[in-house]
Design a protein around this motif. Structure first.
Motif, short mmCIF file in Angstrom:
data_model
loop_
_atom_site.label_atom_id
_atom_site.label_comp_id
_atom_site.label_asym_id
_atom_site.label_seq_id
_atom_site.Cartn_x
_atom_site.Cartn_y
_atom_site.Cartn_z
N ILE A 125 0.86 -1.18 0.00
CA ILE A 125 0.00 0.00 0.00
C ILE A 125 0.90 1.23 0.00
CG2 ILE A 125 -1.66 1.37 1.33
CD1 ILE A 125 -2.87 -1.17 2.39
N TYR A 126 0.76 2.08 -1.03
CA TYR A 126 1.48 3.35 -1.09
C TYR A 126 0.59 4.45 -0.53
CZ TYR A 126 4.60 1.11 -4.55
OH TYR A 126 5.48 0.27 -5.21
N MET A 127 1.11 5.23 0.41
CA MET A 127 0.39 6.39 0.94
C MET A 127 1.17 7.66 0.59
SD MET A 127 -0.85 5.11 4.71
CE MET A 127 -1.91 3.67 4.87
N ARG A 128 0.50 8.59 -0.07
CA ARG A 128 1.12 9.85 -0.48
C ARG A 128 0.31 11.02 0.09
NH1 ARG A 128 1.78 6.39 -5.17
NH2 ARG A 128 3.92 6.43 -5.98
N PRO A 129 0.61 11.48 1.31
CA PRO A 129 -0.14 12.58 1.93
C PRO A 129 -0.18 13.84 1.08
CG PRO A 129 1.30 11.54 3.54
CD PRO A 129 1.67 10.96 2.20
N GLY A 130 0.83 14.05 0.24
CA GLY A 130 0.85 15.23 -0.60
C GLY A 130 -0.26 15.26 -1.63
N ARG A 131 -0.94 14.13 -1.83
CA ARG A 131 -2.04 14.06 -2.79
C ARG A 131 -3.42 14.20 -2.12
NH1 ARG A 131 -0.41 9.20 -7.06
NH2 ARG A 131 1.66 10.02 -7.65
N GLU A 132 -3.44 14.62 -0.86
CA GLU A 132 -4.72 14.74 -0.15
C GLU A 132 -5.69 15.62 -0.95
OE1 GLU A 132 -7.51 13.90 1.52
OE2 GLU A 132 -5.96 13.24 2.95
N ASN A 133 -6.94 15.16 -1.05
CA ASN A 133 -7.92 15.87 -1.87
C ASN A 133 -9.23 16.17 -1.16
OD1 ASN A 133 -8.50 13.04 -1.83
ND2 ASN A 133 -9.88 13.30 -3.57
N THR A 134 -9.36 15.78 0.12
CA THR A 134 -10.62 16.01 0.82
C THR A 134 -10.36 16.58 2.22
OG1 THR A 134 -10.64 13.76 1.74
CG2 THR A 134 -11.76 14.10 -0.38
N GLN A 135 -11.42 17.12 2.81
CA GLN A 135 -11.33 17.60 4.18
C GLN A 135 -11.34 16.42 5.15
OE1 GLN A 135 -10.93 20.91 5.00
NE2 GLN A 135 -10.76 21.17 2.76
N ARG A 136 -10.75 16.63 6.32
CA ARG A 136 -10.69 15.56 7.30
C ARG A 136 -12.10 15.15 7.73
NH1 ARG A 136 -5.73 18.42 10.64
NH2 ARG A 136 -4.13 17.95 9.10
N SER A 137 -12.35 13.87 7.71
CA SER A 137 -13.66 13.34 8.03
C SER A 137 -13.56 11.87 8.37
CB SER A 137 -14.63 13.52 6.85
OG SER A 137 -14.22 12.70 5.76
N ASP A 138 -14.65 11.31 8.88
CA ASP A 138 -14.68 9.88 9.16
C ASP A 138 -14.54 9.06 7.87
OD1 ASP A 138 -14.98 10.34 11.85
OD2 ASP A 138 -17.17 10.08 11.85
N ARG A 139 -14.97 9.65 6.76
CA ARG A 139 -14.85 8.93 5.49
C ARG A 139 -13.40 8.65 5.13
NH1 ARG A 139 -17.18 12.12 0.68
NH2 ARG A 139 -15.11 13.09 0.85
N GLN A 140 -12.48 9.56 5.51
CA GLN A 140 -11.07 9.30 5.24
C GLN A 140 -10.60 8.06 5.98
OE1 GLN A 140 -9.03 12.95 6.31
NE2 GLN A 140 -9.15 13.73 4.23
N LEU A 141 -11.08 7.88 7.19
CA LEU A 141 -10.71 6.70 7.97
C LEU A 141 -11.30 5.44 7.35
CD1 LEU A 141 -9.02 6.24 10.50
CD2 LEU A 141 -11.13 6.28 11.83
N ARG A 142 -12.54 5.53 6.90
CA ARG A 142 -13.17 4.39 6.25
C ARG A 142 -12.45 4.04 4.94
NH1 ARG A 142 -17.67 2.46 8.20
NH2 ARG A 142 -18.62 1.82 6.23
N HIS A 143 -11.95 5.08 4.26
CA HIS A 143 -11.18 4.86 3.04
C HIS A 143 -9.91 4.07 3.33
CE1 HIS A 143 -8.28 6.57 -0.12
NE2 HIS A 143 -9.12 5.82 -0.81
N LEU A 144 -9.22 4.43 4.41
CA LEU A 144 -8.02 3.69 4.78
C LEU A 144 -8.35 2.23 5.12
CD1 LEU A 144 -5.04 3.36 5.54
CD2 LEU A 144 -5.60 4.26 7.80
N VAL A 145 -9.41 2.03 5.89
CA VAL A 145 -9.80 0.67 6.25
C VAL A 145 -10.19 -0.13 5.02
CG1 VAL A 145 -11.54 -0.68 7.49
CG2 VAL A 145 -10.43 1.25 8.62
N TRP A 146 -10.84 0.54 4.07
CA TRP A 146 -11.16 -0.11 2.80
C TRP A 146 -9.91 -0.73 2.17
CZ3 TRP A 146 -14.63 -1.24 -1.20
CH2 TRP A 146 -14.11 -1.28 -2.50
N TRP A 147 -8.79 0.03 2.20
CA TRP A 147 -7.57 -0.47 1.58
C TRP A 147 -6.92 -1.58 2.39
CZ3 TRP A 147 -7.25 -0.07 -3.20
CH2 TRP A 147 -7.73 1.05 -3.87
N LEU A 148 -7.04 -1.53 3.71
CA LEU A 148 -6.54 -2.64 4.51
C LEU A 148 -7.29 -3.93 4.15
CD1 LEU A 148 -6.21 -0.94 8.02
CD2 LEU A 148 -4.36 -1.46 6.40
N GLU A 149 -8.60 -3.82 3.96
CA GLU A 149 -9.39 -4.98 3.58
C GLU A 149 -9.03 -5.48 2.19
OE1 GLU A 149 -11.84 -6.81 5.29
OE2 GLU A 149 -11.04 -5.74 7.05
#
Length: 351
Positions: A125-149
């Protein structure tokens, strides 16, 4: 000569990869695993509950129960507490039923990408914080968990862990995650995906950013801390054919959001409602007892997708034939040439 770029996602390890580590257990340990399995089964939701089948599906994966025993260092009472906590979390969060449309917007810039495998067959899993495109929210956390799954979906047989590469190139104060967000991520990873992080590799890290890691250090489990490396030579760990060319590999991946999302959804067999397109009963799903015999080392000999003469064409993945089995505080600055470095994180006990 320009290297051919590709939009093709790598969903298999490089040919000849031997999955490692393979965990073997003593008779006493196998007995503890069986006891924990029996305990977890006693906590299962009733079959009338809509989430029952998904809870059972997770519990009967051959790696689930052993991971919780290893994470507890074979202290049975602690393992019971840990797995009970994860069952309760999964019932609320339902990570295996996250609807693709809910988190797709988070993927539009490629801030988190899953593609390729390390030399031990761990998905990357590549994480590139410099490409952030949304405001901080619970959805960002769900997005990360999506990738773990999804990384779990793509793990080859016998592999139980993954690799996370965090690339700080172009990261700014706005895009870097706050320490509070990092704490939430660490809590989920360390408590509910135990023994799943194989390596955490931080690259393009300016020395000035080391304060961020010192800030989250009190929340790092010692085992997690020991798996972290800063600005390492990635080619020592990842085959050139599987490593993104941005980091010295031969895999010239060109991110195209629609094509990428479609390939991942299809490779992992995810339906539009978050369930599975084909909920085929696999050896992982129909295991009735989580005390598997240690799997033999698996060497991969399949052709690497990146080597195909049609590598830039991802249409072969749009047929849906790939089954589930194979399947983010710094101001803007110019980054110095990274060198492998050691950051001595404080050794406060984990909370």
């Amino acid at each position: 000569m320009l290297e051919e770029r590709t939009t093709r996602v790598l969903t298999k390890p490089a040919p000849g990869t031997v999955v490692s580590p393979i965990h073997e257990y003593t008779e006493e340990q196998q007995a503890q695993i069986k006891d924990l399995k029996d305990y977890a089964d006693s906590l299962l939701l009733p079959s009338s509950d809509p989430y029952h089948r998904w809870e059972k599906r997770w519990l009967t994966r051959p790696d689930t129960i052993p991971r919780y025993m290893r994470a507890s260092k074979w202290h049975y009472a602690d393992a019971q507490k840990r797995i009970k906590g994860t069952l309760e979390w999964r019932r609320e969060f339902q990570p295996d039923l996250i609807v693709p449309d809910e988190v797709e917007v988070e993927s539009e810039t490629g801030k988190i990408i899953l593609t390729g495998f390390d030399k031990d067959g761990r998905p990357i899993i590549y994480m590139r914080p410099g490409r952030e495109n949304t405001q901080r929210s619970d959805r960002q956390l769900r997005h990360l968990v999506w990738w773990l799954e999804r990384a779990k979906d793509l793990m080859p047989p016998g592999q139980e862990s993954l690799v996370i590469i965090v690339d700080y190139k172009s990261t700014t104060l706005r895009t870097n995650p706050s320490i509070s967000i990092a704490r939430k991520v660490l809590h989920i990873l360390q408590q509910h995906y135990v023994e799943t992080l194989g390596r955490a590799l931080v690259v393009n890290l300016p020395y000035i950013l080391s304060f961020f890691y010192k800030g989250i250090s009190p929340f790092l489990d010692p085992l997690t801390r020991d798996k972290m490396r800063f600005n390492p030579d990635l080619l020592e760990l990842i085959p050139k054919s599987q490593l993104d060319a941005d980091f010295g590999g031969d895999y010239h991946f060109e991110f195209e959001p629609k094509s990428y999302w479609r390939q991942i959804v299809e490779a992992c067999g995810i339906a539009s409602d978050g369930t599975r397109v084909s909920d085929v009963t696999t050896s992982e799903q129909n295991t009735t007892e989580a005390t598997p015999s240690p799997p033999s080392s698996k060497s991969y000999s399949q052709s690497s997708p990146a080597s195909s003469s049609n590598a830039s064409n991802d249409s072969s993945l749009s047929s849906g034939q790939v089954t589930p089995e194979v399947v983010e505080k710094m101001a803007e600055m110019s980054l110095e040439e990274p060198q492998e470095q050691r950051i001595d994180l404080p050794r406060e006990p984990s909370t």
